[in-house]
Design a protein around this motif. Structure first.
Motif, mmCIF file in Angstrom:
data_model
loop_
_atom_site.group_PDB
_atom_site.id
_atom_site.type_symbol
_atom_site.label_atom_id
_atom_site.label_comp_id
_atom_site.label_asym_id
_atom_site.label_seq_id
_atom_site.Cartn_x
_atom_site.Cartn_y
_atom_site.Cartn_z
ATOM 1 N N GLY A 301 47.155 45.892 39.297
ATOM 2 C CA GLY A 301 46.628 46.509 38.099
ATOM 3 C C GLY A 301 45.443 45.706 37.609
ATOM 4 N N ASP A 302 45.328 45.505 36.320
ATOM 5 C CA ASP A 302 44.222 44.724 35.771
ATOM 6 C C ASP A 302 44.563 43.231 35.816
ATOM 7 N N ILE A 303 43.564 42.429 36.173
ATOM 8 C CA ILE A 303 43.718 40.979 36.223
ATOM 9 C C ILE A 303 42.740 40.378 35.218
ATOM 10 N N THR A 304 43.290 39.628 34.249
ATOM 11 C CA THR A 304 42.468 39.053 33.186
ATOM 12 C C THR A 304 42.775 37.569 33.060
ATOM 13 N N GLY A 305 41.745 36.732 33.274
ATOM 14 C CA GLY A 305 41.931 35.296 33.143
ATOM 15 C C GLY A 305 40.880 34.533 33.911
ATOM 16 N N ASP A 306 40.796 33.245 33.648
ATOM 17 C CA ASP A 306 39.850 32.384 34.341
ATOM 18 C C ASP A 306 40.522 31.671 35.506
ATOM 19 N N GLY A 324 44.766 48.832 50.641
ATOM 20 C CA GLY A 324 45.294 49.892 49.806
ATOM 21 C C GLY A 324 44.377 50.243 48.652
ATOM 22 N N TYR A 325 44.625 51.401 48.083
ATOM 23 C CA TYR A 325 43.832 51.877 46.951
ATOM 24 C C TYR A 325 44.030 50.976 45.737
ATOM 25 N N SER A 326 42.973 50.677 45.052
ATOM 26 C CA SER A 326 43.071 49.895 43.823
ATOM 27 C C SER A 326 41.949 50.284 42.875
ATOM 28 N N ASP A 327 42.282 50.470 41.606
ATOM 29 C CA ASP A 327 41.244 50.663 40.596
ATOM 30 C C ASP A 327 41.353 49.540 39.562
ATOM 31 N N SER A 328 41.597 48.347 40.050
ATOM 32 C CA SER A 328 41.764 47.175 39.201
ATOM 33 C C SER A 328 40.494 46.870 38.415
ATOM 34 N N ILE A 329 40.707 46.320 37.229
ATOM 35 C CA ILE A 329 39.629 45.708 36.462
ATOM 36 C C ILE A 329 39.895 44.209 36.456
ATOM 37 N N ILE A 330 39.018 43.451 37.092
ATOM 38 C CA ILE A 330 39.166 41.995 37.145
ATOM 39 C C ILE A 330 38.172 41.393 36.161
ATOM 40 N N THR A 331 38.700 40.694 35.159
ATOM 41 C CA THR A 331 37.866 40.125 34.106
ATOM 42 C C THR A 331 38.159 38.638 33.985
ATOM 43 N N GLY A 332 37.149 37.803 34.235
ATOM 44 C CA GLY A 332 37.345 36.371 34.102
ATOM 45 C C GLY A 332 36.267 35.599 34.823
ATOM 46 N N ASN A 333 36.204 34.321 34.558
ATOM 47 C CA ASN A 333 35.240 33.442 35.200
ATOM 48 C C ASN A 333 35.891 32.687 36.355
ATOM 49 N N PHE A 334 35.115 32.506 37.409
ATOM 50 C CA PHE A 334 35.596 31.821 38.608
ATOM 51 C C PHE A 334 34.747 30.568 38.818
ATOM 52 N N THR A 335 35.399 29.402 38.840
ATOM 53 C CA THR A 335 34.689 28.133 38.960
ATOM 54 C C THR A 335 35.352 27.264 40.016
ATOM 55 N N ASN A 336 34.557 26.784 40.965
ATOM 56 C CA ASN A 336 35.067 25.905 42.028
ATOM 57 C C ASN A 336 36.202 26.571 42.802
ATOM 58 N N THR A 337 35.918 27.742 43.363
ATOM 59 C CA THR A 337 36.888 28.411 44.215
ATOM 60 C C THR A 337 36.278 28.598 45.601
ATOM 61 N N TYR A 338 37.130 28.502 46.625
ATOM 62 C CA TYR A 338 36.585 28.666 47.976
ATOM 63 C C TYR A 338 37.659 29.057 48.972
ATOM 64 N N SER A 339 37.169 29.677 50.061
ATOM 65 C CA SER A 339 37.984 29.976 51.232
ATOM 66 C C SER A 339 37.582 29.008 52.339
ATOM 67 N N GLU A 340 38.549 28.230 52.800
ATOM 68 C CA GLU A 340 38.237 27.163 53.749
ATOM 69 C C GLU A 340 37.798 27.687 55.108
#
Length: 396
Positions: A301-306, A324-340
């Motif tokens: 569903g909706d994801i809200t947070g930093d 899969g189908y998604s109509d998510s609303i993603i609200t938040g700031n992303f800092t120092n995140t990575y995929s190795e």
């Protein structure tokens, strides 16, 4: 035949039963119906099961504190078929054995029905078997009380193991805080087997599991809502550093996650299918060898947070909505995140798509991205269909 017993009132101190296959250090019921039991139980023990109370029986309410009770079998304080409400605090109780129907049950084991359980559990453990403090099989009411220093040393469900039907229309409610609670198996604090839970409300601190679900593991059951904070929680060898959620219900999660990790997918949250709404901040979270540094689900569903200081070995440094189908609303700031080693340094959602019936549906993202990277495609975002992206990208 059955024997009928009235109410029992009084304190029981230093009683014991040395038996084989039976138990009940203070009270033993056999083919009995009984009224209410009121009194404190201190230093009662048995080499069998049910350190203070054991019964092949149906009894009324139990009210009193249980201190220093233990069983060589299961049910450190109480092991019973059917009981009304249990109200009281349990301190320094443990069990050393294991039972097919009662598990380990360091304090309470029920195979039948129980009303509401209200009280705090402190310094409780099951040496062998599931349910460090509570093991319930059958019909149950709500659980309310805090769990501190509670362990299932060789089993699942560090504090609570449930395979129940709820006496409540919407499912059981658990309102408890968990501090220093562990399981060698799955479900560091709570393990649910085919149980319907309406809400779990409480904070989880210093909780971990040897397997999946550092705090909560859902096998075949469901939880509608989880509300609480998770700090210093992890899954040593499995998925879902804090939460491993099965299928059936799109669980809503509200709370902050700090210093949480998993060995495999879902550093904080792993959902087998569709996750509900998530509201909270994620800090210092990682998936050691899987995908979804903080969240792994098929859709949400909706994801809200930093999201701060989040990473994953595989795809989706912070969030992996795998397909899969998604109509998510993603609200938040992303800092120092990575995929190795994978794609989507912050968000990996390759299967998200707009609905053919409503082209305005689809993924919407709003937030700033700073110091984000991925080893392969999508330094910050690796997406299927997306409606809107609003935010600034720095050092990506």
């Amino acid at each position: 035949g059955f024997v009928n017993v009235g109410n029992i009132t009084g304190d029981f101190t230093g009683n014991y039963a040395v038996v084989s296959g039976m138990g009940g250090g203070a009270i033993f019921f056999n083919n009995t119906t009984a009224g209410d039991i009121t009194g404190d139980f201190t230093g009662n023990y048995t080499t069998g099961s049910g350190g203070a109370i054991k019964g092949f029986a149906t009894i009324g309410n139990v009210t009193g504190d249980f201190i220093g009770c233990y069983a060589g079998g299961s049910g450190g304080a109480i092991e019973i078929y059917n009981v009304g409400n249990i109200t009281g605090n349990f301190t320094d109780c443990h069990s050393e054995g294991n039972s097919l129907y009662y598990g380990g049950a360091g304090a309470i084991g029920v195979d039948g029905s129980v009303g509401n359980i209200t009280g705090d559990f402190t310094n409780i453990y099951a040496l062998n078997g599931d349910g460090g403090a509570i093991h319930l099989l059958g019909l149950a009411g709500d659980i309310k009380g805090d769990f501190t220093n509670v362990h299932a040393y060789n089993g699942d469900g560090g504090a609570i193991w449930l395979n129940i039907s709820s006496a409540n229309e919407n499912g059981m409610n658990i309102e408890s805080n968990f501090n220093n609670v562990t399981a060698s198996g799955i479900g560091g604090a709570i393990n649910l087997c085919s149980s319907s839970i309406d809400k779990i409300k409480g904070d989880f601190t210093d909780v971990h599991a040897g397997g999946s679900g550092g705090a909560i593991y859902v096998q075949g059951g469901s939880i509608n809502d989880i509300e609480g904070n998770f700090k210093n929680v992890y899954s040593e060898t499995g998925r879902g550093g804090a939460l491993y959620l099965g299928q059936r219900v799109a669980t809503n999660v509200t709370g902050d996650f700090e210093n949480v990790h998993a060995y495999s997918d879902g550093g904080a949250i792993y959902k087998m299918d569709n996750l509900g709404n998530v509201t909270g901040n994620f800090t210092d979270i990682y998936s050691e060898n899987g995908s979804g540094g903080a969240i792994y689900a098929l859709s949400a569903g909706d994801i809200t947070g930093d999201f701060t200081n989040i990473h994953a070995k595989g795809n989706g440094g912070a969030i992996n909505l795998n397909r899969g189908y998604s109509d998510s609303i993603i609200t938040g700031n992303f800092t120092n995140t990575y995929s190795e080693t994978g794609m989507g340094g912050a968000i990996y959602a390759p299967g998200t798509m707009a609905s053919a019936a409503d082209p305005d549906t689809g993924l919407n993202i709003s937030g700033d991205f700073s110091n984000i990277h991925a080893a392969t495609g999508g330094g910050a975002l690796y997406l299927g269909s997306v409606n809107n992206i609003i935010g600034d990208f720095t050092d990506v």
